[in-house]
Scaffold this motif. Structure first.
Motif: not given
Length: 414
Positions: A207-211, A242-253, A337-342, A347-349
């Motif tokens: 989690y965090g903010s990335f720009s 998470d046990g869903d049968g797929l490899t976990d992938n943390s990614e935001i593009d 990119i603003d990423w939290t658990a929720d 956004t773009i400026t």
């Protein structure tokens, strides 16, 4: 991409000498799909195509070279009601050669990076600004800024692969401080993120903010060039917690195809299984010049089928206003990119200082990444991902192309 972005598409240590894909984005161990002992030996002998992230705060210099690899992403290349998806290359680990090694970084004392106080700074609101819901002071970690006033960085590692080059401290009148870093791919660049010019954070975040303030490549001289600019987070350690049968992938593009500099591709991954190409991801495509949301969908594989057209809090805002004449290759824009658990907010400026929320995703917890990830910016040639409305835009560049990055900022949640 991944890479990694994008798609295309893990925590890294500062170092004096560094060797060398949906990121795009660490200490990594090999992911090997154990079908049999003989297959395992074969994969290990070949060097492997899928790498993993070690969830710690540091990583070895050599493993840093695999940060955006082991990843494959899909992007919504909508063709109307069908909302078809085209896949892009698997991110294979490149063979270590002099043209594919990480650029050695001098000591941190020579870097232009800065760490700001822990108190978050709220963005300045204007009448034309839409403030993202997730940026109202929730990020309390140190804000770390790389302005690229020199050719070295204590925050990022540079990877030059397949003839690509990266040069910091480049004079640029469009940059805020007059200096930028250039990511260049050569004429005839090899296809795939394995040949990317790439900047990868030496730190991982949950989690965090990335720009990044970026000017994408200008392909107007060759409109059907296939090239991808990726601004993304990425982490994959090969496990399925998470046990869903797929490899976990943390990614935001956030990704821009060179042939359509007016269109942004936004994707959030929680799973990706390299051996089967199955995935769990939500994607949105936005035409900023027209002020049009082209598609917002949930996907589970690379067949091109939109499994669920998203609505409500998973598709907010439902519409976006146009930015007149928007062209990401003509001026710098700040992509965040603003990423939290929720949720995740994109956004773009733009160059005039107007901030716009492209997607404020609030969905089920299982559709929001919750694993450590690095932050990356990369640039590479694609031969199988055509831009929206340009089915032939997969040509190899006939002349060098450059993406310019004025600055990058990371801020952990706490």
């Amino acid at each position: 991409m991944r890479p990694a972005a994008r798609s295309r598409s893990e925590a890294l240590n500062p170092m004096n000498e560094v060797r060398n894909r949906r990121s795009v984005k660490n200490s990594r161990r090999r992911r090997v799909y154990l079908v049999s002992a003989s297959l395992t030996a074969l994969v290990l002998t070949a060097g492997g195509t899928a790498m993993a992230v070690q969830q710690t705060k540091t990583t070895t210099p050599d493993d840093a070279s695999t940060v955006a690899y082991g990843k494959r992403s899909a992007y919504p290349a909508s063709d109307g009601a069908a909302q078809r998806v085209q896949k892009k290359h698997r991110k294979k680990r490149p063979t270590t050669t002099p043209t594919q090694t990480a650029t050695a970084e001098p000591s941190a004392s020579t870097s232009s990076a800065s760490t700001e106080p822990t108190a978050p700074t709220a963005p300045t609101a204007t009448a034309a600004t839409t403030k993202p819901a997730s940026s109202n002071g929730v990020f309390a970690g140190p804000k770390k800024t790389e302005n690229w006033t020199s050719n070295v960085s204590e925050l990022y590692t540079k990877y030059e692969r397949g003839g690509s080059t990266i040069k910091g401290g480049v004079s640029d009148s469009g940059a805020t401080d007059g200096k930028a870093v250039s990511l260049t791919i050569p004429a005839g660049a090899g296809s795939s993120p394995g040949n990317a010019a790439e900047l990868a954070s030496k730190e991982q975040f949950t989690y965090g903010s990335f720009s990044s303030r970026v000017k994408t490549a200008d392909c107007s001289a060759q409109p059907n060039t296939g090239a991808v600019t990726g601004i993304f987070t990425y982490g994959n350690d090969g496990t399925d917690k998470d046990g869903d049968g797929l490899t976990d992938n943390s990614e935001i593009d956030i990704e821009v195809l060179c042939a359509r500099p007016d269109v942004l591709n936004l994707t959030i991954y929680t799973d990706y299984e390299d051996s089967t190409a199955k995935s769990q991801r939500v994607s949105r495509m936005v035409d900023l010049a027209a002020g049009k949301v082209i598609s917002t969908c949930y996907y589970t594989d690379f067949s091109g089928e939109c499994k669920e057209v998203l609505s409500g809090t998973q598709a907010s805002p439902a519409t976006v206003p146009a930015i007149s004449g928007f062209d990401s290759s003509k001026s710098y824009n700040d992509y965040k990119i603003d990423w939290t658990a929720d949720g995740v907010t994109f956004t773009i400026t733009d160059s005039s200082g107007k901030e716009l929320t492209l997607w404020d995703y609030k969905g089920p917890a299982e559709r929001i990444p919750n694993r450590p990830a690095s932050y990356l910016v990369n640039f590479w040639h694609t031969s199988d991902w055509a831009a929206e409305g340009r089915p032939k835009s997969v040509q190899s560049p006939t002349s060098p192309l450059t993406v310019s990055v004025d600055s990058s900022v990371t801020q952990a949640l706490r």
